[in-house]
Scaffold this motif. Structure first.
Motif, PDB file in Angstrom:
ATOM      1  N   HIS A 112       2.836 -17.093   1.572  1.00  8.19           N
ATOM      2  CA  HIS A 112       3.065 -15.786   2.179  1.00  8.19           C
ATOM      3  C   HIS A 112       4.241 -15.135   1.452  1.00  8.19           C
ATOM      4  O   HIS A 112       5.402 -15.425   1.746  1.00  8.19           O
ATOM      5  CB  HIS A 112       3.345 -15.966   3.675  1.00  8.19           C
ATOM      6  CG  HIS A 112       3.393 -14.685   4.422  1.00  8.19           C
ATOM      7  ND1 HIS A 112       2.266 -13.949   4.705  1.00  8.19           N
ATOM      8  CD2 HIS A 112       4.431 -14.000   4.935  1.00  8.19           C
ATOM      9  CE1 HIS A 112       2.620 -12.870   5.371  1.00  8.19           C
ATOM     10  NE2 HIS A 112       3.926 -12.868   5.515  1.00  8.19           N
ATOM     11  N   ALA A 113       3.924 -14.309   0.456  1.00  6.64           N
ATOM     12  CA  ALA A 113       4.958 -13.679  -0.371  1.00  6.64           C
ATOM     13  C   ALA A 113       4.336 -12.547  -1.162  1.00  6.64           C
ATOM     14  O   ALA A 113       3.116 -12.386  -1.173  1.00  6.64           O
ATOM     15  CB  ALA A 113       5.564 -14.714  -1.316  1.00  6.64           C
ATOM     16  N   ASN A 114       5.187 -11.773  -1.823  1.00  9.14           N
ATOM     17  CA  ASN A 114       4.759 -10.751  -2.762  1.00  9.14           C
ATOM     18  C   ASN A 114       5.282 -11.131  -4.131  1.00  9.14           C
ATOM     19  O   ASN A 114       6.364 -11.706  -4.243  1.00  9.14           O
ATOM     20  CB  ASN A 114       5.321  -9.370  -2.392  1.00  9.14           C
ATOM     21  CG  ASN A 114       4.580  -8.725  -1.262  1.00  9.14           C
ATOM     22  OD1 ASN A 114       3.859  -9.390  -0.528  1.00  9.14           O
ATOM     23  ND2 ASN A 114       4.766  -7.432  -1.085  1.00  9.14           N
ATOM     24  N   ALA A 115       4.544 -10.783  -5.168  1.00 11.40           N
ATOM     25  CA  ALA A 115       5.004 -10.978  -6.538  1.00 11.40           C
ATOM     26  C   ALA A 115       4.893  -9.647  -7.265  1.00 11.40           C
ATOM     27  O   ALA A 115       3.931  -8.900  -7.065  1.00 11.40           O
ATOM     28  CB  ALA A 115       4.169 -12.045  -7.244  1.00 11.40           C
ATOM     29  N   LEU A 116       5.889  -9.357  -8.084  1.00 12.35           N
ATOM     30  CA  LEU A 116       5.891  -8.119  -8.838  1.00 12.35           C
ATOM     31  C   LEU A 116       6.651  -8.327 -10.139  1.00 12.35           C
ATOM     32  O   LEU A 116       7.380  -9.305 -10.294  1.00 12.35           O
ATOM     33  CB  LEU A 116       6.498  -6.970  -8.034  1.00 12.35           C
ATOM     34  CG  LEU A 116       7.966  -7.076  -7.633  1.00 12.35           C
ATOM     35  CD1 LEU A 116       8.548  -5.684  -7.439  1.00 12.35           C
ATOM     36  CD2 LEU A 116       8.118  -7.852  -6.338  1.00 12.35           C
ATOM     37  N   VAL A 117       6.450  -7.397 -11.064  1.00 15.75           N
ATOM     38  CA  VAL A 117       7.161  -7.411 -12.334  1.00 15.75           C
ATOM     39  C   VAL A 117       8.082  -6.203 -12.343  1.00 15.75           C
ATOM     40  O   VAL A 117       7.641  -5.074 -12.109  1.00 15.75           O
ATOM     41  CB  VAL A 117       6.194  -7.343 -13.536  1.00 15.75           C
ATOM     42  CG1 VAL A 117       6.973  -7.340 -14.842  1.00 15.75           C
ATOM     43  CG2 VAL A 117       5.197  -8.477 -13.491  1.00 15.75           C
ATOM     44  N   LEU A 118       9.361  -6.451 -12.616  1.00 17.62           N
ATOM     45  CA  LEU A 118      10.354  -5.392 -12.747  1.00 17.62           C
ATOM     46  C   LEU A 118      10.958  -5.509 -14.141  1.00 17.62           C
ATOM     47  O   LEU A 118      11.638  -6.492 -14.441  1.00 17.62           O
ATOM     48  CB  LEU A 118      11.446  -5.534 -11.680  1.00 17.62           C
ATOM     49  CG  LEU A 118      10.973  -5.428 -10.230  1.00 17.62           C
ATOM     50  CD1 LEU A 118      12.109  -5.743  -9.268  1.00 17.62           C
ATOM     51  CD2 LEU A 118      10.386  -4.048  -9.946  1.00 17.62           C
ATOM     52  N   GLY A 119      10.665  -4.539 -14.988  1.00 14.19           N
ATOM     53  CA  GLY A 119      11.098  -4.652 -16.380  1.00 14.19           C
ATOM     54  C   GLY A 119      10.344  -5.792 -17.024  1.00 14.19           C
ATOM     55  O   GLY A 119       9.123  -5.790 -17.072  1.00 14.19           O
ATOM     56  N   ASP A 120      11.078  -6.804 -17.467  1.00 13.55           N
ATOM     57  CA  ASP A 120      10.442  -7.961 -18.090  1.00 13.55           C
ATOM     58  C   ASP A 120      10.556  -9.216 -17.224  1.00 13.55           C
ATOM     59  O   ASP A 120      10.365 -10.319 -17.709  1.00 13.55           O
ATOM     60  CB  ASP A 120      11.044  -8.216 -19.478  1.00 13.55           C
ATOM     61  CG  ASP A 120      12.535  -8.526 -19.429  1.00 13.55           C
ATOM     62  OD1 ASP A 120      13.152  -8.416 -18.343  1.00 13.55           O
ATOM     63  OD2 ASP A 120      13.098  -8.877 -20.483  1.00 13.55           O
ATOM     64  N   LYS A 121      10.839  -9.046 -15.939  1.00 15.03           N
ATOM     65  CA  LYS A 121      11.053 -10.203 -15.073  1.00 15.03           C
ATOM     66  C   LYS A 121      10.095 -10.218 -13.878  1.00 15.03           C
ATOM     67  O   LYS A 121       9.951  -9.229 -13.170  1.00 15.03           O
ATOM     68  CB  LYS A 121      12.489 -10.218 -14.567  1.00 15.03           C
ATOM     69  CG  LYS A 121      13.496 -10.409 -15.703  1.00 15.03           C
ATOM     70  CD  LYS A 121      14.904 -10.321 -15.194  1.00 15.03           C
ATOM     71  CE  LYS A 121      15.881 -10.429 -16.346  1.00 15.03           C
ATOM     72  NZ  LYS A 121      16.058  -9.181 -17.063  1.00 15.03           N
TER      73      LYS A 121
END
Length: 154
Positions: free
Chosen positions: A11-20
């Motif tokens: 139960h989580a969200n994953a995202l890309v911010l810049g290169d991370k």
């Protein structure tokens, strides 16, 4: 059975911010989706790359010493906007996680001055830098951006 087939969805969200790649964890209703949308919007408004990987259910697996996050196929490409429902957004199929953000509730606020043990979290025996913050607010968005920008790229 492969490691990928055994990896459970969390139960989580994953995202890309810049290169991370970033994993946002928190209880239901804590503001994960709203925080994800706010972070993506802030990055994109500044001309930086930002994309959703997965909302609400994410598979995290260890591969070659890295943590890889992928969306649940049933909801890939969608994010919940509370009061509106599911909406399609631009996504990435996967990301290498570089940080974990734990969203705390007012009943369990983050430490003001966390010790070293609170500044990292491990998944599948791989440790990542960790930040704890409260809910979805401008302050949380600013804290997360500062935290993500302070992480050295490997």
């Amino acid at each position: 059975m492969s490691a990928a087939a055994r990896a459970p969805y969390i139960h989580a969200n994953a995202l890309v911010l810049g290169d991370k790649g970033v994993l946002l964890r928190g209880p239901s209703g804590s503001g994960k989706s709203a925080l994800t949308l706010a972070l993506i919007s802030r990055y994109q408004s500044q001309g930086e790359f930002a994309r959703l990987v997965g909302d609400d259910r994410v598979r995290v697996e260890a591969l070659n010493g890295r943590l890889i996050a992928r969306p649940h196929p049933a909801i890939a490409g969608m994010i919940e906007i509370r009061g509106h429902g599911l909406s399609r957004v631009e996504t990435e199929a996967a990301c290498v996680l570089r940080a974990i953000v734990d969203i705390r509730t007012p009943d369990d606020p983050p430490s003001r001055l966390p010790d070293a043990a609170e500044k990292s979290a491990s998944l599948h025996a791989i440790a990542l830098p960790r930040l704890c913050t409260e809910g979805c607010s401008d302050v949380s968005v600013a804290r997360i951006i500062f935290f993500i920008q302070s992480i050295a790229t490997i």
